[in-house]
Motif scaffolding. Structure first.
Motif, PDB file in Angstrom:
ATOM      1  N   ILE B  47      91.927  77.214  60.587  1.00 58.97           N
ATOM      2  CA  ILE B  47      92.058  78.552  60.024  1.00 58.97           C
ATOM      3  C   ILE B  47      91.170  78.647  58.801  1.00 58.97           C
ATOM      4  O   ILE B  47      90.888  77.640  58.157  1.00 58.97           O
ATOM      5  CB  ILE B  47      93.531  78.851  59.640  1.00 58.97           C
ATOM      6  CG1 ILE B  47      93.709  80.285  59.126  1.00 58.97           C
ATOM      7  CG2 ILE B  47      94.035  77.856  58.609  1.00 58.97           C
ATOM      8  CD1 ILE B  47      95.172  80.681  58.928  1.00 58.97           C
ATOM      9  N   TYR B  48      90.694  79.851  58.488  1.00 64.82           N
ATOM     10  CA  TYR B  48      90.018  80.001  57.211  1.00 64.82           C
ATOM     11  C   TYR B  48      90.393  81.311  56.533  1.00 64.82           C
ATOM     12  O   TYR B  48      90.759  82.282  57.195  1.00 64.82           O
ATOM     13  CB  TYR B  48      88.513  79.817  57.322  1.00 64.82           C
ATOM     14  CG  TYR B  48      87.705  80.981  57.836  1.00 64.82           C
ATOM     15  CD1 TYR B  48      87.383  81.077  59.183  1.00 64.82           C
ATOM     16  CD2 TYR B  48      87.210  81.954  56.961  1.00 64.82           C
ATOM     17  CE1 TYR B  48      86.615  82.118  59.658  1.00 64.82           C
ATOM     18  CE2 TYR B  48      86.436  82.999  57.428  1.00 64.82           C
ATOM     19  CZ  TYR B  48      86.124  83.072  58.782  1.00 64.82           C
ATOM     20  OH  TYR B  48      85.364  84.096  59.246  1.00 64.82           O
ATOM     21  N   PRO B  54      93.766  85.559  55.374  1.00 65.62           N
ATOM     22  CA  PRO B  54      93.408  84.818  56.597  1.00 65.62           C
ATOM     23  C   PRO B  54      92.474  85.658  57.464  1.00 65.62           C
ATOM     24  O   PRO B  54      92.786  86.804  57.798  1.00 65.62           O
ATOM     25  CB  PRO B  54      94.763  84.578  57.268  1.00 65.62           C
ATOM     26  CG  PRO B  54      95.668  85.621  56.708  1.00 65.62           C
ATOM     27  CD  PRO B  54      95.195  85.909  55.327  1.00 65.62           C
ATOM     28  N   ASP B  56      90.479  84.126  60.320  1.00 63.90           N
ATOM     29  CA  ASP B  56      90.444  83.651  61.701  1.00 63.90           C
ATOM     30  C   ASP B  56      91.397  82.469  61.842  1.00 63.90           C
ATOM     31  O   ASP B  56      91.172  81.431  61.239  1.00 63.90           O
ATOM     32  CB  ASP B  56      89.026  83.228  62.084  1.00 63.90           C
ATOM     33  CG  ASP B  56      88.907  82.829  63.561  1.00 63.90           C
ATOM     34  OD1 ASP B  56      87.779  82.585  64.011  1.00 63.90           O
ATOM     35  OD2 ASP B  56      89.940  82.753  64.257  1.00 63.90           O
ATOM     36  N   ASP B  57      92.463  82.655  62.591  1.00 64.86           N
ATOM     37  CA  ASP B  57      93.419  81.563  62.810  1.00 64.86           C
ATOM     38  C   ASP B  57      93.449  81.155  64.276  1.00 64.86           C
ATOM     39  O   ASP B  57      94.434  80.575  64.747  1.00 64.86           O
ATOM     40  CB  ASP B  57      94.817  81.954  62.330  1.00 64.86           C
ATOM     41  CG  ASP B  57      95.403  83.100  63.149  1.00 64.86           C
ATOM     42  OD1 ASP B  57      96.590  83.428  62.930  1.00 64.86           O
ATOM     43  OD2 ASP B  57      94.689  83.673  63.998  1.00 64.86           O
ATOM     44  N   SER B  58      92.386  81.450  64.985  1.00 66.10           N
ATOM     45  CA  SER B  58      92.353  81.160  66.424  1.00 66.10           C
ATOM     46  C   SER B  58      92.390  79.666  66.718  1.00 66.10           C
ATOM     47  O   SER B  58      92.704  79.262  67.838  1.00 66.10           O
ATOM     48  CB  SER B  58      91.109  81.789  67.068  1.00 66.10           C
ATOM     49  OG  SER B  58      89.934  81.287  66.463  1.00 66.10           O
ATOM     50  N   MET B  60      94.411  77.513  65.220  1.00 63.57           N
ATOM     51  CA  MET B  60      95.754  76.977  64.995  1.00 63.57           C
ATOM     52  C   MET B  60      96.364  76.651  66.358  1.00 63.57           C
ATOM     53  O   MET B  60      96.477  77.526  67.220  1.00 63.57           O
ATOM     54  CB  MET B  60      96.608  78.004  64.257  1.00 63.57           C
ATOM     55  CG  MET B  60      96.096  78.301  62.858  1.00 63.57           C
ATOM     56  SD  MET B  60      96.431  76.969  61.706  1.00 63.57           S
ATOM     57  CE  MET B  60      97.894  77.628  60.897  1.00 63.57           C
ATOM     58  N   SER B  66     101.457  76.873  60.464  1.00 66.06           N
ATOM     59  CA  SER B  66     101.273  78.080  59.678  1.00 66.06           C
ATOM     60  C   SER B  66     100.539  77.723  58.395  1.00 66.06           C
ATOM     61  O   SER B  66     100.663  76.611  57.891  1.00 66.06           O
ATOM     62  CB  SER B  66     102.612  78.756  59.354  1.00 66.06           C
ATOM     63  OG  SER B  66     103.411  77.903  58.572  1.00 66.06           O
ATOM     64  N   LEU B  77      99.297  74.192  54.349  1.00 68.90           N
ATOM     65  CA  LEU B  77      99.341  74.138  55.801  1.00 68.90           C
ATOM     66  C   LEU B  77     100.664  73.486  56.162  1.00 68.90           C
ATOM     67  O   LEU B  77     100.944  72.371  55.745  1.00 68.90           O
ATOM     68  CB  LEU B  77      98.175  73.321  56.362  1.00 68.90           C
ATOM     69  CG  LEU B  77      98.126  73.142  57.891  1.00 68.90           C
ATOM     70  CD1 LEU B  77      97.843  74.471  58.573  1.00 68.90           C
ATOM     71  CD2 LEU B  77      97.062  72.119  58.283  1.00 68.90           C
TER      72      LEU B  77
END
Lengths: 111, 114
Positions: B47-48, B54, B56-58, B60, B66, B77
């Protein structure tokens, strides 16, 4: 990531020898980064290349990005034991801060 | 500058327990990244955040993971519940100006779930 292929996967050289590590992408890249990692430690930033045909040097390490911005090479001149570690290429394809990495090249330098 | 600071350096926990990893980015950096490194999959972006949001959490893996960034100087994290396959080294990195000056990585947290 399979989007970045590094070769070779591992390399053993005698101290003083030159060596080259390659990083190839099937797609045009926005930016190409080279990092070095020692076992159990974080990644150390070496260089970033962004323009086609760009070449940068730092001490005995030179990195180049081809004109199509799909392939980069990292060249070490007169290798030393301190160069040993894992070299990772990372790429940002879109300029959107989505940095993904190749599988790495493990370099061993024999004194 | 002390660089990107991660804690703890090592964490051993039992399966099912909650794990929280912490990161303090470099002051002035406006982007923060969480990566996971394993022998099998290499270095993966999880994630960044940009300006604490946030983006882009694709990456994860699943809902057990989370991440939060309540302010510009701190991120966590969390894994709940943890599983043995979560064992890896987790890295935090930060940058400014969209990475033109490189991404600075922390020393990582080595997580072992038994």
């Amino acid at each position: 990531s399979q989007e970045l292929e590094q070769s070779p996967q591992s390399l053993i050289v005698q101290e003083g020898k030159n060596l080259t590590i390659n990083c190839t992408s099937s797609k045009t890249l926005y930016g190409l980064y080279w990092y070095k990692q020692k076992y159990g430690e974080g990644l150390i930033f070496l260089m970033m290349l962004q323009k086609g045909g760009e070449e940068k040097s730092h001490e005995k390490i030179t990195a180049k990005l081809d004109e199509k911005k799909q392939q980069s090479s990292l060249h070490i001149t007169a290798s030393q034991p301190s160069h040993a570690g894992i070299y990772l290429c990372g790429a940002d394809r879109t300029g959107a801060n989505n940095l993904f990495f190749g599988t790495g090249t493990r370099l061993t330098v024999i004194p | 500058d002390a660089g990107v600071i991660q804690s703890p350096r090592h964490e051993v926990t039992e399966m099912g327990q909650e794990v929280t990893l912490r990161c303090k980015p470099i002051s002035g950096h406006n982007s923060l990244f969480w990566y996971r490194q394993t022998m099998m999959r290499g270095l993966e972006l999880l994630i960044y955040f940009n300006n604490n949001v946030p983006i882009d959490d694709s990456g994860m893996p699943e809902d057990r993971f989370s991440a939060k960034m309540p302010n510009a100087s701190f991120s966590t994290l969390k894994i709940q519940p943890s599983e043995p396959r979560d064992s890896a080294v987790y890295f935090c990195a930060s940058t400014q100006d969209q990475g033109h000056y490189g991404y600075t990585f922390g020393s990582g947290t080595r997580l072992t779930v038994v």
